[in-house]
Design a protein around this motif. Structure first.
Motif, PDB file in Angstrom:
ATOM      1  N   THR A 181      18.357  27.994 -37.601  1.00 32.93           N
ATOM      2  CA  THR A 181      18.171  26.929 -36.625  1.00 32.93           C
ATOM      3  C   THR A 181      19.036  25.706 -36.868  1.00 32.93           C
ATOM      4  OG1 THR A 181      16.294  26.069 -37.914  1.00 32.93           O
ATOM      5  CG2 THR A 181      15.813  27.622 -36.123  1.00 32.93           C
ATOM      6  N   SER A 182      19.407  25.428 -38.125  1.00 35.42           N
ATOM      7  CA  SER A 182      20.016  24.123 -38.374  1.00 35.42           C
ATOM      8  C   SER A 182      21.230  24.109 -39.288  1.00 35.42           C
ATOM      9  CB  SER A 182      18.959  23.174 -38.966  1.00 35.42           C
ATOM     10  OG  SER A 182      18.396  23.720 -40.155  1.00 35.42           O
ATOM     11  N   THR A 197      20.681  27.569 -29.467  1.00 31.85           N
ATOM     12  CA  THR A 197      20.086  26.401 -30.100  1.00 31.85           C
ATOM     13  C   THR A 197      21.101  25.266 -30.109  1.00 31.85           C
ATOM     14  OG1 THR A 197      18.763  27.814 -31.551  1.00 31.85           O
ATOM     15  CG2 THR A 197      18.989  25.511 -32.188  1.00 31.85           C
ATOM     16  N   ASN A 198      20.708  24.085 -29.623  1.00 30.52           N
ATOM     17  CA  ASN A 198      21.556  22.910 -29.673  1.00 30.52           C
ATOM     18  C   ASN A 198      21.237  22.121 -30.937  1.00 30.52           C
ATOM     19  OD1 ASN A 198      22.692  23.526 -27.181  1.00 30.52           O
ATOM     20  ND2 ASN A 198      21.177  22.340 -26.047  1.00 30.52           N
ATOM     21  N   ALA A 251      18.460  34.393 -33.091  1.00 29.78           N
ATOM     22  CA  ALA A 251      17.148  33.821 -33.380  1.00 29.78           C
ATOM     23  C   ALA A 251      15.998  34.718 -32.941  1.00 29.78           C
ATOM     24  CB  ALA A 251      17.022  32.451 -32.715  1.00 29.78           C
ATOM     25  N   VAL A 284      17.318  19.383 -33.332  1.00 30.63           N
ATOM     26  CA  VAL A 284      17.406  20.753 -32.841  1.00 30.63           C
ATOM     27  C   VAL A 284      16.703  20.836 -31.487  1.00 30.63           C
ATOM     28  CG1 VAL A 284      16.788  23.163 -33.269  1.00 30.63           C
ATOM     29  CG2 VAL A 284      17.466  21.684 -35.177  1.00 30.63           C
ATOM     30  N   GLU A 285      17.387  21.399 -30.488  1.00 31.46           N
ATOM     31  CA  GLU A 285      16.788  21.643 -29.176  1.00 31.46           C
ATOM     32  C   GLU A 285      16.819  23.138 -28.895  1.00 31.46           C
ATOM     33  OE1 GLU A 285      18.488  19.367 -26.040  1.00 31.46           O
ATOM     34  OE2 GLU A 285      17.914  17.435 -26.906  1.00 31.46           O
ATOM     35  N   LEU A 286      15.640  23.723 -28.696  1.00 37.38           N
ATOM     36  CA  LEU A 286      15.528  25.152 -28.441  1.00 37.38           C
ATOM     37  C   LEU A 286      14.454  25.381 -27.382  1.00 37.38           C
ATOM     38  CD1 LEU A 286      16.222  28.102 -29.156  1.00 37.38           C
ATOM     39  CD2 LEU A 286      14.468  27.972 -30.946  1.00 37.38           C
ATOM     40  N   TRP A 294      27.474  20.788 -27.250  1.00 31.96           N
ATOM     41  CA  TRP A 294      26.521  21.852 -26.954  1.00 31.96           C
ATOM     42  C   TRP A 294      27.050  22.858 -25.949  1.00 31.96           C
ATOM     43  CZ3 TRP A 294      21.978  17.874 -26.480  1.00 31.96           C
ATOM     44  CH2 TRP A 294      21.613  17.462 -27.761  1.00 31.96           C
TER      45      TRP A 294
END
Length: 301
Positions: free
Chosen positions: A75-76, A175-176, A260, A213-215, A133
């Motif tokens: 994720t990161s 994922t952003n 993911a 994190v934007e998901l 993004w």
């Protein structure tokens, strides 16, 4: 060595350095006091010499630690971002010093940059505009930056480089991610390297700072301390902490860490005195590992 040969050699070294200056943006090509790189020796040693063990009693706890590490990395961790940065540095190895002279016997064992002896110190500033993004190419303003410092002396490139991510936005398979913090990269495991060697060296990355994190429309702000190691074969190594304070190293293919939605992953595990082939279910941290030297010897949890 004759005076004429020395002069020609000096000019050829100058051309090699000028090529590097043009590609990287050298802050200074004269004698100067070099800044001290951050110390990554303890982290590098933990990756190189894992001291944890996998046993039937510790397997379940190790599975949880491994699953947590993989999920956080997915994720990161700036894996692709750091790959772009290191590739940019590796591209300097394509610079041609255009020398007709072979190194002398006196130079053969000395440190080199682009294959040439350098009797200077220099600071390299490498600037990278983040792609954002939407993955803009070329990158657009407003997506943040990465700024990296590298140092050179007469023995070659000092292998720890470091810098800062400033609101650097990049996308990771749906994922952003936006990173803001300190970056440290260790290239290889020797005291000095030449730029021509970079493409064949492993590199260790450490990031410490803030992440957004934007998901799936959900935004999370994280305090991050993440690290990973990329091998010349492009496997990704992750240091996995165990409850007793020891560490093991998980080894994964990049594809295992970018999707993911994939819950069942496979990889390797390096412990204090063994290597294992493992599978892991991220949804419940269950899994199994087989001894790489004896596939009939397995541990399940």
């Amino acid at each position: 060595m004759s005076t004429g040969h020395s002069a020609r050699r000096f000019m050829n070294v100058g051309r090699a350095l000028a090529a590097s200056c043009a590609l990287l943006g050298l802050a200074g090509c004269d004698d100067l006091e070099l800044p001290t790189p951050p110390d990554m020796s303890a982290l590098a040693r933990a990756y190189a010499e894992p001291d944890g063990e996998l046993t039937a009693e510790t397997a379940a706890e190790l599975g949880v630690s491994m699953a947590d590490t993989v999920v956080e990395t997915r994720t990161s961790s700036p894996i692709e971002l750091m790959g772009e940065m290191v590739t940019k540095l590796q591209d300097t190895s394509k610079a041609d010093p255009s020398s007709d002279d072979e190194p002398s016997e006196d130079d053969a064992d000395g440190g080199t940059l682009l294959g040439e002896k350098l009797d200077i110190a220099a600071i390299v500033r490498l600037h990278h505009d983040c792609r954002g993004w939407e993955g803009e190419d070329p990158p657009q303003a407003g997506n943040g930056t990465l700024d990296i410092t590298a140092t050179l002396d007469s023995d070659g490139l000092i292998p720890t480089i470091w810098g800062t991510a400033t609101n650097c936005r990049h996308a990771r398979r749906g994922t952003n991610v936006e990173l803001d913090g300190d970056i440290r990269i260790r290239l290889g495991d020797r005291p000095r390297v030449s730029l021509r060697e970079l493409a064949g060296l492993p590199y260790l990355v450490e990031f410490e700072g803030r992440g957004v994190v934007e998901l799936n429309g959900k935004r999370s702000e994280l305090t991050l301390h993440t690290h990973f190691r990329i091998t010349p074969g492009e496997a990704i190594e992750l240091l996995i902490a165990l409850p007793d304070g020891t560490f093991v190293v998980g080894v994964f293919e990049p594809s295992s860490l970018v999707n993911a939605s994939e819950q069942l992953i496979t990889g390797g595990l390096i412990t204090r005195d063994q290597r294992w082939s493992c599978s892991l279910n991220l949804s419940n941290a269950s899994g199994s590992c087989a001894d790489a030297n004896d596939p009939t010897s397995t541990i399940e949890w």
